[in-house]
Design a protein around this motif. Structure first.
Motif, PDB file in Angstrom:
ATOM      1  N   SER A   1      -1.431   2.848   4.508  1.00 56.89           N
ATOM      2  CA  SER A   1      -1.339   4.186   3.626  1.00 56.89           C
ATOM      3  C   SER A   1      -2.721   4.235   2.753  1.00 56.89           C
ATOM      4  O   SER A   1      -3.020   3.034   2.167  1.00 56.89           O
ATOM      5  N   LEU A   2      -3.519   5.224   2.658  1.00 61.69           N
ATOM      6  CA  LEU A   2      -4.737   5.427   2.025  1.00 61.69           C
ATOM      7  C   LEU A   2      -4.272   5.814   0.860  1.00 61.69           C
ATOM      8  O   LEU A   2      -3.206   6.944   0.519  1.00 61.69           O
ATOM      9  N   PRO A   3      -5.141   5.347  -0.139  1.00 57.96           N
ATOM     10  CA  PRO A   3      -4.772   6.311  -1.704  1.00 57.96           C
ATOM     11  C   PRO A   3      -5.055   7.711  -1.258  1.00 57.96           C
ATOM     12  O   PRO A   3      -5.826   8.189  -0.575  1.00 57.96           O
ATOM     13  N   PRO A   4      -4.338   8.435  -2.293  1.00 57.43           N
ATOM     14  CA  PRO A   4      -4.580  10.024  -2.565  1.00 57.43           C
ATOM     15  C   PRO A   4      -5.956  10.477  -2.695  1.00 57.43           C
ATOM     16  O   PRO A   4      -6.639   9.894  -3.511  1.00 57.43           O
TER      17      PRO A   4
ATOM     18  N   SER B   1      -8.344   9.754  -0.991  1.00 54.65           N
ATOM     19  CA  SER B   1      -9.376   9.280  -0.242  1.00 54.65           C
ATOM     20  C   SER B   1      -9.551   9.675   1.469  1.00 54.65           C
ATOM     21  O   SER B   1      -8.591  10.131   1.914  1.00 54.65           O
TER      22      SER B   1
ATOM     23  N   ILE C   1       3.701   7.660  -6.173  1.00 56.70           N
ATOM     24  CA  ILE C   1       3.145   8.911  -6.463  1.00 56.70           C
ATOM     25  C   ILE C   1       4.180  10.257  -6.547  1.00 56.70           C
ATOM     26  O   ILE C   1       3.714  11.139  -6.871  1.00 56.70           O
TER      27      ILE C   1
ATOM     28  N   ASP D   1       0.831  -1.040  -0.149  1.00 55.38           N
ATOM     29  CA  ASP D   1      -0.038  -0.285   0.134  1.00 55.38           C
ATOM     30  C   ASP D   1       0.892   1.242  -0.057  1.00 55.38           C
ATOM     31  O   ASP D   1       0.452   2.293  -0.831  1.00 55.38           O
ATOM     32  N   TRP D   2       2.018   1.323   0.540  1.00 55.44           N
ATOM     33  CA  TRP D   2       2.852   2.410   0.789  1.00 55.44           C
ATOM     34  C   TRP D   2       3.425   2.548  -0.347  1.00 55.44           C
ATOM     35  O   TRP D   2       3.379   3.833  -0.970  1.00 55.44           O
TER      36      TRP D   2
ATOM     37  N   LYS E   1       2.555   1.835  -3.320  1.00 57.52           N
ATOM     38  CA  LYS E   1       1.384   2.406  -4.531  1.00 57.52           C
ATOM     39  C   LYS E   1       0.909   3.646  -4.123  1.00 57.52           C
ATOM     40  O   LYS E   1       0.723   4.464  -5.027  1.00 57.52           O
ATOM     41  N   ASN E   2       0.726   3.924  -2.950  1.00 53.87           N
ATOM     42  CA  ASN E   2      -0.120   5.125  -2.465  1.00 53.87           C
ATOM     43  C   ASN E   2       0.758   6.437  -1.812  1.00 53.87           C
ATOM     44  O   ASN E   2       0.244   7.352  -1.693  1.00 53.87           O
TER      45      ASN E   2
END
Length: 168
Positions: A138-141, A143, A108, A100-101, A103-104
């Motif tokens: 980590s939350l997606p940007p 969200s 980025i 998650d980290w 990717k999110n």
């Protein structure tokens, strides 16, 4: 005339007299110097990132390989990640949170400063994970977690995995 004698000796056998009367084989010195330089070129300046910089594909990976500071942060993060993975009670969540980290948060980034901040934060998170078993996702940007989601995390992420060999 020491200059002429030295020149004759060098041209005859590639040796010259050193300061203490010893002879130095310049061909051998050059050979060793060549090997040292070759070794340095192959292993010295290469970034010490936790991944193979020759295979870097993403913009972030290229930023890390081009910057010694980011490369060292990547190594530090890898060490913290390996420490966190040593906790069998949360290993699956650690792997998931790392994905998650990546990717999110990390992937980025468009600048080295962004990557540095992402790494600094993640290294601290993994320190908490390794020490206290706290896994931070980590939350997606863009969200936003709802109030209900903030007070009651999903059962899938909150519950530790069942011990091996037990149905649960």
């Amino acid at each position: 005339m020491p200059g002429i004698v030295d020149s004759v000796l060098i041209s005859l056998n590639g040796c010259r007299q050193g300061s203490k009367g010893t002879f130095i084989n310049e061909g051998r010195v050059m050979k060793y110097a060549g090997w040292i330089i070759l070794g340095w070129l192959l292993f010295g300046p290469a970034s010490a990132a936790s991944f193979d910089c020759a295979k870097a594909q993403t913009n972030v990976e290229k930023l890390i390989c081009a910057d010694d500071g980011l490369s060292k942060l990547d190594e530090s993060l890898e060490a913290q990640y390996q420490q966190a993975l040593k906790r069998p009670d949360i290993k699956r969540q650690v792997v998931e949170s790392q994905r998650d980290w990546l990717k999110n948060a990390r992937d980025i980034c468009q600048t080295g400063e962004c990557v540095k901040k992402a790494y600094d934060t993640r290294i601290k998170q993994l320190g908490l994970t390794a020490s206290f078993g706290i896994v931070i996702m980590s939350l997606p940007p863009g969200s936003k977690r709802s109030a209900a989601g903030a007070s009651a995390p999903s059962a899938e992420r909150a519950a530790p995995p069942a011990p091996a060999g037990r149905a649960g």
